[in-house]
Design a protein around this motif. Structure first.
Motif, PDB file in Angstrom:
ATOM      1  N   ASN A  87     125.913 -13.604   7.762  1.00  0.00           N
ATOM      2  CA  ASN A  87     125.982 -13.147   9.142  1.00  0.00           C
ATOM      3  C   ASN A  87     127.394 -13.170   9.669  1.00  0.00           C
ATOM      4  N   LYS A  88     128.055 -14.249   9.336  1.00  0.00           N
ATOM      5  CA  LYS A  88     129.420 -14.362   9.801  1.00  0.00           C
ATOM      6  C   LYS A  88     130.304 -13.305   9.153  1.00  0.00           C
ATOM      7  N   ASP A  90     129.443 -10.574   7.997  1.00  0.00           N
ATOM      8  CA  ASP A  90     129.075  -9.268   8.501  1.00  0.00           C
ATOM      9  C   ASP A  90     129.713  -8.996   9.846  1.00  0.00           C
ATOM     10  N   ALA A  91     129.713  -9.996  10.666  1.00  0.00           N
ATOM     11  CA  ALA A  91     130.288  -9.827  11.994  1.00  0.00           C
ATOM     12  C   ALA A  91     131.761  -9.454  11.900  1.00  0.00           C
ATOM     13  N   TYR A  92     132.461 -10.165  11.053  1.00  0.00           N
ATOM     14  CA  TYR A  92     133.880  -9.866  10.911  1.00  0.00           C
ATOM     15  C   TYR A  92     134.097  -8.481  10.324  1.00  0.00           C
ATOM     16  N   GLN A  94     132.202  -5.995  10.628  1.00  0.00           N
ATOM     17  CA  GLN A  94     131.924  -5.012  11.661  1.00  0.00           C
ATOM     18  C   GLN A  94     133.154  -4.790  12.525  1.00  0.00           C
ATOM     19  N   GLN A  95     133.816  -5.848  12.798  1.00  0.00           N
ATOM     20  CA  GLN A  95     135.033  -5.750  13.595  1.00  0.00           C
ATOM     21  C   GLN A  95     136.045  -4.881  12.862  1.00  0.00           C
TER      22      GLN A  95
ATOM     23  N   ASP B  20     137.749  -5.950  22.463  1.00  0.00           N
ATOM     24  CA  ASP B  20     138.600  -6.932  21.807  1.00  0.00           C
ATOM     25  C   ASP B  20     139.496  -6.276  20.754  1.00  0.00           C
ATOM     26  N   ASP B  21     139.205  -5.049  20.390  1.00  0.00           N
ATOM     27  CA  ASP B  21     140.019  -4.355  19.397  1.00  0.00           C
ATOM     28  C   ASP B  21     141.215  -3.708  20.099  1.00  0.00           C
ATOM     29  N   ASN B  67     130.455  -5.771  20.636  1.00  0.00           N
ATOM     30  CA  ASN B  67     130.809  -6.943  19.840  1.00  0.00           C
ATOM     31  C   ASN B  67     132.131  -7.523  20.278  1.00  0.00           C
ATOM     32  N   ILE B  93     130.498   0.465  17.269  1.00  0.00           N
ATOM     33  CA  ILE B  93     130.611   1.166  16.002  1.00  0.00           C
ATOM     34  C   ILE B  93     129.209   1.276  15.406  1.00  0.00           C
ATOM     35  N   LEU B 505     122.303 -17.509  15.217  1.00  0.00           N
ATOM     36  CA  LEU B 505     122.422 -16.251  15.912  1.00  0.00           C
ATOM     37  C   LEU B 505     122.042 -15.120  15.014  1.00  0.00           C
ATOM     38  N   GLU B 508     125.003  -9.951  15.610  1.00  0.00           N
ATOM     39  CA  GLU B 508     126.302  -9.992  14.949  1.00  0.00           C
ATOM     40  C   GLU B 508     127.318 -10.653  15.844  1.00  0.00           C
ATOM     41  N   GLU B 509     127.159 -10.406  17.023  1.00  0.00           N
ATOM     42  CA  GLU B 509     128.125 -10.960  17.942  1.00  0.00           C
ATOM     43  C   GLU B 509     128.124 -12.448  17.809  1.00  0.00           C
ATOM     44  N   SER B 511     127.397 -14.167  15.430  1.00  0.00           N
ATOM     45  CA  SER B 511     128.034 -14.655  14.228  1.00  0.00           C
ATOM     46  C   SER B 511     129.527 -14.489  14.254  1.00  0.00           C
ATOM     47  N   THR B 512     129.933 -13.603  15.078  1.00  0.00           N
ATOM     48  CA  THR B 512     131.372 -13.465  15.090  1.00  0.00           C
ATOM     49  C   THR B 512     132.041 -14.518  15.932  1.00  0.00           C
TER      50      THR B 512
END
Lengths: 166, 575
Positions: A87-88, A90-92, A94-95, B20-21, B67, B93, B505, B508-509, B511-512
């Motif tokens: 999950n982590k 994936d989140a990154y 995605q960024q 944030d990007d 996100n 995205i 969580l 995705e958020e 997890s980020t």
């Protein structure tokens, strides 16, 4: 009269140079678009360039690469610190994917997507492989874009003025 | 009344972009500028909220990414919608249907997929216009002269702001001047030029609910309610919009309740009524370890909220927040008796509350039930504007909440069940305002069934604030708020806390969210791990509450620093 002719001659030479440059640029871009390095988004970004921001595209690309370093380091840390925390990861990722989409870095984007696919399958090795590919694509793209902007700079104002129409 | 030239492009539309990007932020800014909009950019959701709160009426629309590291975009969306009532466009995205659906559910007026094209941005003005049309419609059909006046003011406001006028230099100048004038006016009285806003205090809201119940929920209508309430100065339009929000709230509750009902049999809720479940928008997640209450651990938000608010639970002595070991180590459960002064310190109370929502193991459903109950019950609304003296003994944060029906707090909140990105953050942010505003909340806990949710929100906020004061050791590297009353640290604290919660969580958020700043939280706050849950809880309420509170805060910064009890009650939901 002689001077007038010379001047005219210069003008024509200039125009020819501009035209040549424009063609070169066009070809360069087309090449990359065809090869999939960059997609239409890049053209959109270039289109935003105007008198108020003559180097907008280059600024954006520079910003992208700078931020890329940060995002990559986040992922690398996550891969190490949180092994199997998909999950982590994936989140990154995605960024990163979002960032790639900003300048139209299509190859990088696809690698991000395949990373996600591997993640979906729980395939750690696949994830690692994808991640490496993303980095390689990044390197290749960076090289090409740097060359591209160099070309633009060399062309000077003529180069800037002859952006391929979108 | 004409809205200037409706066919003219709305030049100068004031847009706030949150992403944030940095690359996207730069591109979007450029694109929007090319559309002749006025752009403000922001890289953090928390900062964006702060900006919006400080400059309430300086923006027409907000565009935000989904996100973001410091706060879930959806939470931000809710906050903005409820507090500032601005149209919000989400971007991502990720175009998965579920995400888009989530955006819609949270109130986004549009959802754009990245890469965003300029032509899509060019049309965002329609959302601003649409919203204004709806506001105007609320007034339409109103036979009161006051409403017409408000309407006129609203339209004039639009015209003056040149929102839909041609972009000639005169208009631009005029708009700038008008904006300046309005700025002062707006910031001082809290009421926008466009619409006179009523702060729905606990008392007022209670009257409202009483009227609704009396008429019968099915037959209810703004005019009838208005007549029954018999509150001078209140317009049909005010009631109509409040009713709309109330309906939304109830339908969310209903959804929540349905899920919660699964195991919850603890409370014998007589009032189910229209207020069924507080559906805080998150998918209800069943949590293991439901207590005797059988409250299901549902999506946090609702859970937490209802826990706090359920007046019916009073008997059950469930102290919602109290369960959490507070800073002083005072058992949370001590604070239950509505009438009794909280034994826990305010800080503890604060802590408790935070825990409350976060308590995954608790039965959020209980909370929800409470929530519902509260709605049906009558919460003694307090005129928000009056800021009545808060009975501090009873109303300290802990105490207040004890009055409120408390969900089963026996189980300490366990971290790791974070549902959503840090609602805490939201809460914290909302706390930016003066927590003292809480003091005016009527301490009548028994009546505050409804207010439970909002109160909860408030409480959480105040807790956050409190927390920040006492606990705040957390250094939030992302701290961006210029701290208002020193709450920023609190916020950060919460934020971090929430962030810590990410383990479960699903989004995705979540997890980020990096737990990098978690370290700031003191050990005894570990219970706050629940943060997310609670945060979610407050998400909805927050917005509501904040709205009302926010008004107060802005309007009356001199409020005593008493902890507010149920300030949220009234405004929380329908601010």
């Amino acid at each position: 009269m002689w001077i007038a002719c010379a001047h005219r001659g210069n003008q024509i030479a200039c125009a020819r140079k501009m035209l040549t440059f424009a063609i070169q640029k066009l070809e360069y871009l087309e090449l990359h678009l065809r090869l999939g390095y960059l997609d239409e988004q890049f053209c959109q970004v270039e289109d935003l360039q105007d008198e108020a921001s003559l180097n907008f595209a280059e600024e954006v690309v520079t910003l992208f690469f700078k931020d890329f370093a940060r995002l990559i380091s986040n992922i690398e840390q996550a891969l190490v610190k949180y092994p199997k925390d998909f999950n982590k990861w994936d989140a990154y990722m995605q960024q990163l994917k979002g960032s790639c989409s900003s300048i139209g870095a299509s190859r990088m984007k696809s690698e991000c997507m395949s990373f996600r696919d591997y993640r979906g399958q729980g395939n750690v090795e696949g994830c690692m492989k994808s991640f490496q590919k993303v980095k390689r694509e990044h390197g290749a793209l960076r090289q090409k874009l740097e060359a591209y902007f160099q070309l633009l700079r060399q062309a000077g104002p003529a180069g800037a003025a002859t952006r391929p129409a979108m | 009344m004409a809205l200037a030239d409706a066919t003219a492009f709305p030049y100068g539309l004031r847009v706030l972009v949150v992403d944030d990007d940095p690359t996207w932020l730069k591109i979007l800014e450029k694109m929007l500028r090319k559309c002749s909009y006025e752009v403000t950019t922001c890289g953090l959701a928390s900062v964006a909220l702060q900006i919006l709160r400080e400059r309430r009426n300086k923006f027409d629309i907000v565009i935000s990414d989904v996100n973001m590291p410091d706060m879930d975009g959806f939470k931000l969306l809710e906050h903005i919608g409820l507090e500032m009532d601005l149209p919000v466009i989400m971007m991502s995205i990720d175009g998965e249907t579920s995400r888009v659906m989530k955006g819609v559910q949270h109130g986004a007026c549009d959802y754009l997929l990245k890469p965003v094209r300029m032509k899509e941005l060019r049309n965002i003005w329609q959302h601003v216009y649409r919203k204004k049309m709806h506001e105007v419609k609320e007034i339409e059909g109103n036979d009161s002269c006051d409403d017409l006046q408000i309407f006129r003011n609203g339209c004039e406001g639009l015209e003056e702001r040149g929102l839909f006028m041609r972009a000639d230099s005169d208009t631009m100048r005029k708009r700038k001047d008008v904006d300046k004038d309005h700025a002062d006016q707006d910031s001082s009285d809290g009421a926008t030029v466009k619409k006179a806003r009523v702060v729905w205090s606990v008392d007022l809201h209670q009257k409202f609910v009483n009227a609704v119940n009396q008429i019968g929920f099915d037959k209810v209508g703004p005019k009838k309610i208005l007549d029954l309430m018999n509150v001078p100065g209140l317009t049909r339009e005010n009631v109509a919009s409040h009713l709309q929000k109330y309906r939304l709230y109830l339908s969310r509750l209903q959804k929540q309740n349905e899920e919660r009902i699964m195991g919850a049999t603890r409370q014998d809720y007589s009032h189910k009524g229209p207020s069924d479940n507080l559906n805080l928008r998150n998918s209800f997640q069943e949590q293991p370890g439901n207590g005797a209450n059988g409250f299901q651990h549902s999506s946090q938000k609702i859970q937490a909220q209802s826990n706090m608010l359920d007046p019916h639970l009073e008997d059950t002595k469930i102290v919602v927040p109290l369960k959490v070991p507070d800073k002083n180590g005072t058992p949370v459960s001590d604070v239950i008796d509505p009438q009794s002064v909280t034994s826990a310190s305010p800080l503890g109370g604060v802590l408790s509350f935070e825990r409350m929502p976060l308590n995954q193991d608790r039965k959020p459903s209980e909370t929800m039930i409470l929530e519902c109950q509260s709605w049906s019950g009558s919460v003694p609304p307090k005129q928000f504007m009056q800021y009545p003296k808060h009975n501090h003994e009873r109303c300290d944060l802990l105490g207040d909440y004890s009055c409120l029906p408390k969900p089963d707090l026996e189980h300490p909140i366990t971290p790791g069940h974070l549902y959503a990105p840090p609602p805490l953050v939201s809460m914290s942010c909302s706390m930016e305002g003066d927590i003292r505003d809480f003091s005016d909340v009527k301490p009548d806990l028994l009546g505050c069934m409804k207010s439970l949710s909002p109160a909860l929100t408030c409480t959480v906020d105040s807790i956050s604030a409190q927390l920040s004061d006492s606990v705040v050791t957390s250094t939030n590297s992302d701290q961006k708020f210029s701290s208002v009353e020193g709450l920023s640290s609190g916020k950060d604290c919460h934020f971090d806390q929430a962030r810590n919660q990410t383990p479960l969580l699903t989004s995705e958020e979540a997890s980020t969210i990096c737990g990098t700043d978690l370290a700031c939280l003191p050990d005894d706050l570990s219970g706050y791990q629940l943060g997310l849950n609670g945060i979610d809880l407050f998400q909805c309420n927050d917005a509501m509450m904040l709205h009302g509170l926010q008004n107060n805060w802005y309007d009356d910064p001199e409020l005593s620093s008493e902890i507010m009890e149920f300030p949220l009650l009234d405004g929380c939901l329908f601010a």
